[in-house]
Design a protein around this motif. Structure first.
Motif, PDB file in Angstrom:
ATOM      1  N   ASN A 157       0.801  -1.235   0.000  1.00  0.00           N
ATOM      2  CA  ASN A 157       0.000   0.000   0.000  1.00  0.00           C
ATOM      3  C   ASN A 157       0.832   1.283   0.000  1.00  0.00           C
ATOM      4  N   ARG A 158       1.938   1.304   0.712  1.00  0.00           N
ATOM      5  CA  ARG A 158       2.696   2.540   0.926  1.00  0.00           C
ATOM      6  C   ARG A 158       3.097   3.212  -0.389  1.00  0.00           C
ATOM      7  N   ALA A 159       3.660   2.443  -1.310  1.00  0.00           N
ATOM      8  CA  ALA A 159       4.106   3.013  -2.587  1.00  0.00           C
ATOM      9  C   ALA A 159       2.929   3.606  -3.365  1.00  0.00           C
ATOM     10  N   VAL A 160       1.797   2.908  -3.356  1.00  0.00           N
ATOM     11  CA  VAL A 160       0.611   3.386  -4.075  1.00  0.00           C
ATOM     12  C   VAL A 160       0.109   4.686  -3.459  1.00  0.00           C
ATOM     13  N   ILE A 161       0.012   4.725  -2.138  1.00  0.00           N
ATOM     14  CA  ILE A 161      -0.513   5.901  -1.447  1.00  0.00           C
ATOM     15  C   ILE A 161       0.411   7.108  -1.628  1.00  0.00           C
ATOM     16  N   LEU A 162       1.708   6.891  -1.523  1.00  0.00           N
ATOM     17  CA  LEU A 162       2.649   7.998  -1.724  1.00  0.00           C
ATOM     18  C   LEU A 162       2.597   8.509  -3.155  1.00  0.00           C
ATOM     19  N   ALA A 163       2.489   7.620  -4.124  1.00  0.00           N
ATOM     20  CA  ALA A 163       2.397   8.036  -5.530  1.00  0.00           C
ATOM     21  C   ALA A 163       1.090   8.784  -5.794  1.00  0.00           C
ATOM     22  N   ALA A 164       0.001   8.312  -5.204  1.00  0.00           N
ATOM     23  CA  ALA A 164      -1.287   8.986  -5.380  1.00  0.00           C
ATOM     24  C   ALA A 164      -1.250  10.387  -4.773  1.00  0.00           C
ATOM     25  N   ALA A 165      -0.660  10.496  -3.590  1.00  0.00           N
ATOM     26  CA  ALA A 165      -0.532  11.812  -2.949  1.00  0.00           C
ATOM     27  C   ALA A 165       0.340  12.737  -3.794  1.00  0.00           C
ATOM     28  N   ALA A 166       1.442  12.219  -4.316  1.00  0.00           N
ATOM     29  CA  ALA A 166       2.334  13.028  -5.157  1.00  0.00           C
ATOM     30  C   ALA A 166       1.635  13.478  -6.430  1.00  0.00           C
ATOM     31  N   ALA A 167       0.687  12.672  -6.918  1.00  0.00           N
ATOM     32  CA  ALA A 167      -0.063  13.019  -8.132  1.00  0.00           C
ATOM     33  C   ALA A 167      -1.256  13.922  -7.818  1.00  0.00           C
ATOM     34  N   GLY A 168      -1.439  14.283  -6.535  1.00  0.00           N
ATOM     35  CA  GLY A 168      -2.521  15.183  -6.155  1.00  0.00           C
ATOM     36  C   GLY A 168      -3.892  14.537  -6.101  1.00  0.00           C
ATOM     37  N   LYS A 169      -3.932  13.229  -5.924  1.00  0.00           N
ATOM     38  CA  LYS A 169      -5.216  12.513  -5.893  1.00  0.00           C
ATOM     39  C   LYS A 169      -5.752  12.430  -4.464  1.00  0.00           C
ATOM     40  N   HIS A 170      -7.077  12.325  -4.365  1.00  0.00           N
ATOM     41  CA  HIS A 170      -7.696  11.969  -3.091  1.00  0.00           C
ATOM     42  C   HIS A 170      -7.439  10.480  -2.900  1.00  0.00           C
ATOM     43  N   ILE A 171      -7.390  10.025  -1.638  1.00  0.00           N
ATOM     44  CA  ILE A 171      -7.009   8.643  -1.365  1.00  0.00           C
ATOM     45  C   ILE A 171      -7.928   8.019  -0.328  1.00  0.00           C
ATOM     46  N   VAL A 172      -8.335   6.789  -0.599  1.00  0.00           N
ATOM     47  CA  VAL A 172      -8.974   5.928   0.388  1.00  0.00           C
ATOM     48  C   VAL A 172      -8.058   4.724   0.511  1.00  0.00           C
ATOM     49  N   SER A 173      -7.631   4.425   1.737  1.00  0.00           N
ATOM     50  CA  SER A 173      -6.771   3.268   1.969  1.00  0.00           C
ATOM     51  C   SER A 173      -7.535   2.235   2.768  1.00  0.00           C
ATOM     52  N   GLU A 174      -7.791   1.098   2.149  1.00  0.00           N
ATOM     53  CA  GLU A 174      -8.563   0.038   2.793  1.00  0.00           C
ATOM     54  C   GLU A 174      -7.794  -0.561   3.973  1.00  0.00           C
ATOM     55  N   LYS A 175      -6.494  -0.643   3.855  1.00  0.00           N
ATOM     56  CA  LYS A 175      -5.678  -1.309   4.864  1.00  0.00           C
ATOM     57  C   LYS A 175      -4.663  -0.319   5.423  1.00  0.00           C
ATOM     58  N   PRO A 176      -3.859  -0.741   6.385  1.00  0.00           N
ATOM     59  CA  PRO A 176      -2.818   0.160   6.912  1.00  0.00           C
ATOM     60  C   PRO A 176      -1.878   0.654   5.812  1.00  0.00           C
ATOM     61  N   LEU A 177      -1.258   1.789   6.074  1.00  0.00           N
ATOM     62  CA  LEU A 177      -0.334   2.407   5.120  1.00  0.00           C
ATOM     63  C   LEU A 177       0.856   1.511   4.799  1.00  0.00           C
ATOM     64  N   ALA A 178       1.341   0.770   5.779  1.00  0.00           N
ATOM     65  CA  ALA A 178       2.531  -0.063   5.579  1.00  0.00           C
ATOM     66  C   ALA A 178       2.470  -1.257   6.527  1.00  0.00           C
ATOM     67  N   GLU A 179       3.472  -2.120   6.401  1.00  0.00           N
ATOM     68  CA  GLU A 179       3.462  -3.359   7.195  1.00  0.00           C
ATOM     69  C   GLU A 179       3.803  -3.139   8.663  1.00  0.00           C
ATOM     70  N   THR A 180       4.493  -2.035   8.987  1.00  0.00           N
ATOM     71  CA  THR A 180       4.780  -1.701  10.388  1.00  0.00           C
ATOM     72  C   THR A 180       4.610  -0.205  10.587  1.00  0.00           C
ATOM     73  N   ALA A 181       4.450   0.212  11.829  1.00  0.00           N
ATOM     74  CA  ALA A 181       4.352   1.638  12.138  1.00  0.00           C
ATOM     75  C   ALA A 181       5.636   2.373  11.765  1.00  0.00           C
ATOM     76  N   GLU A 182       6.776   1.713  11.933  1.00  0.00           N
ATOM     77  CA  GLU A 182       8.067   2.344  11.607  1.00  0.00           C
ATOM     78  C   GLU A 182       8.161   2.635  10.106  1.00  0.00           C
ATOM     79  N   VAL A 183       7.756   1.681   9.276  1.00  0.00           N
ATOM     80  CA  VAL A 183       7.808   1.894   7.822  1.00  0.00           C
ATOM     81  C   VAL A 183       6.807   2.983   7.424  1.00  0.00           C
ATOM     82  N   ALA A 184       5.645   2.978   8.043  1.00  0.00           N
ATOM     83  CA  ALA A 184       4.634   3.991   7.738  1.00  0.00           C
ATOM     84  C   ALA A 184       5.120   5.381   8.100  1.00  0.00           C
ATOM     85  N   ALA A 185       5.820   5.510   9.233  1.00  0.00           N
ATOM     86  CA  ALA A 185       6.326   6.808   9.666  1.00  0.00           C
ATOM     87  C   ALA A 185       7.362   7.317   8.681  1.00  0.00           C
TER      88      ALA A 185
END
Length: 120
Positions: free
Chosen positions: A92-120
Motif C-alpha cells: 500500500n505505501r508506494a501506491v498511497i505515496l504516488a497517489a498523494a504526489a499526483a494530487g489525488k484523493h485517497i482511500v486506503s482500505e488497509k494500513p499504510l505499511a506493514e509496520t508503524a516504523e515503515v509507515a512513519a
C-alpha cells in the motif's frame, strides 16, 4: 435541482482487484441510489491489478471504463480524482505515496505499511 444540470464526476481508480476491491466497487456502484443528494456522480474509471484475470473480471462486473496491469499508470492518470488502495499493507505505501504526489484523493482500505516504523 435543475434537470439540465449535470453533476460533476468523481473519477475513481481501484488499485487491487481482490475481495475488498469487490466490496468497495459494489458500494461505489450503489452510492448514488443510497445517497441521492451527493454533489457528484461516481464514475468507475480504472481498475489496476497485476492479476489480469482478476482485474478484467472486476472491471466487467462493475463497469470500469478500463483495466490496467500497472497501478502506476492508473494512479497518475489525468482522468482519476480518487485512488482506492486495496492492496496488502506491504504494497500500500508506494501506491498511497504516488497517489498523494499526483494530487489525488485517497482511500486506503488497509494500513499504510506493514509496520508503524515503515509507515512513519
Amino acid at each position: 435541482m435543475n434537470s439540465h444540470h449535470r453533476l460533476p464526476d468523481l473519477r475513481i481508480a481501484m488499485i487491487g482487484a481482490g475481495t475488498m476491491a469487490r466490496a468497495h466497487s459494489a458500494a461505489l456502484s450503489n452510492i448514488g441510489s443510497l445517497y441521492p443528494a451527493l454533489p457528484a456522480r461516481v464514475r468507475l474509471v480504472v481498475v489496476a491489478d497485476v492479476n489480469a484475470s482478476l482485474a478484467a473480471d472486476l472491471g466487467a462486473r462493475y463497469g470500469y471504463e478500463r483495466v490496467e496491469g500497472d497501478w502506476r499508470v492508473a494512479v497518475s492518470a489525468a482522468d482519476v480524482d480518487l485512488v482506492v488502495a486495496c492492496l496488502p499493507p506491504i504494497l500500500n505505501r508506494a501506491v498511497i505515496l504516488a497517489a498523494a504526489a499526483a494530487g489525488k484523493h485517497i482511500v486506503s482500505e488497509k494500513p499504510l505499511a506493514e509496520t508503524a516504523e515503515v509507515a512513519a
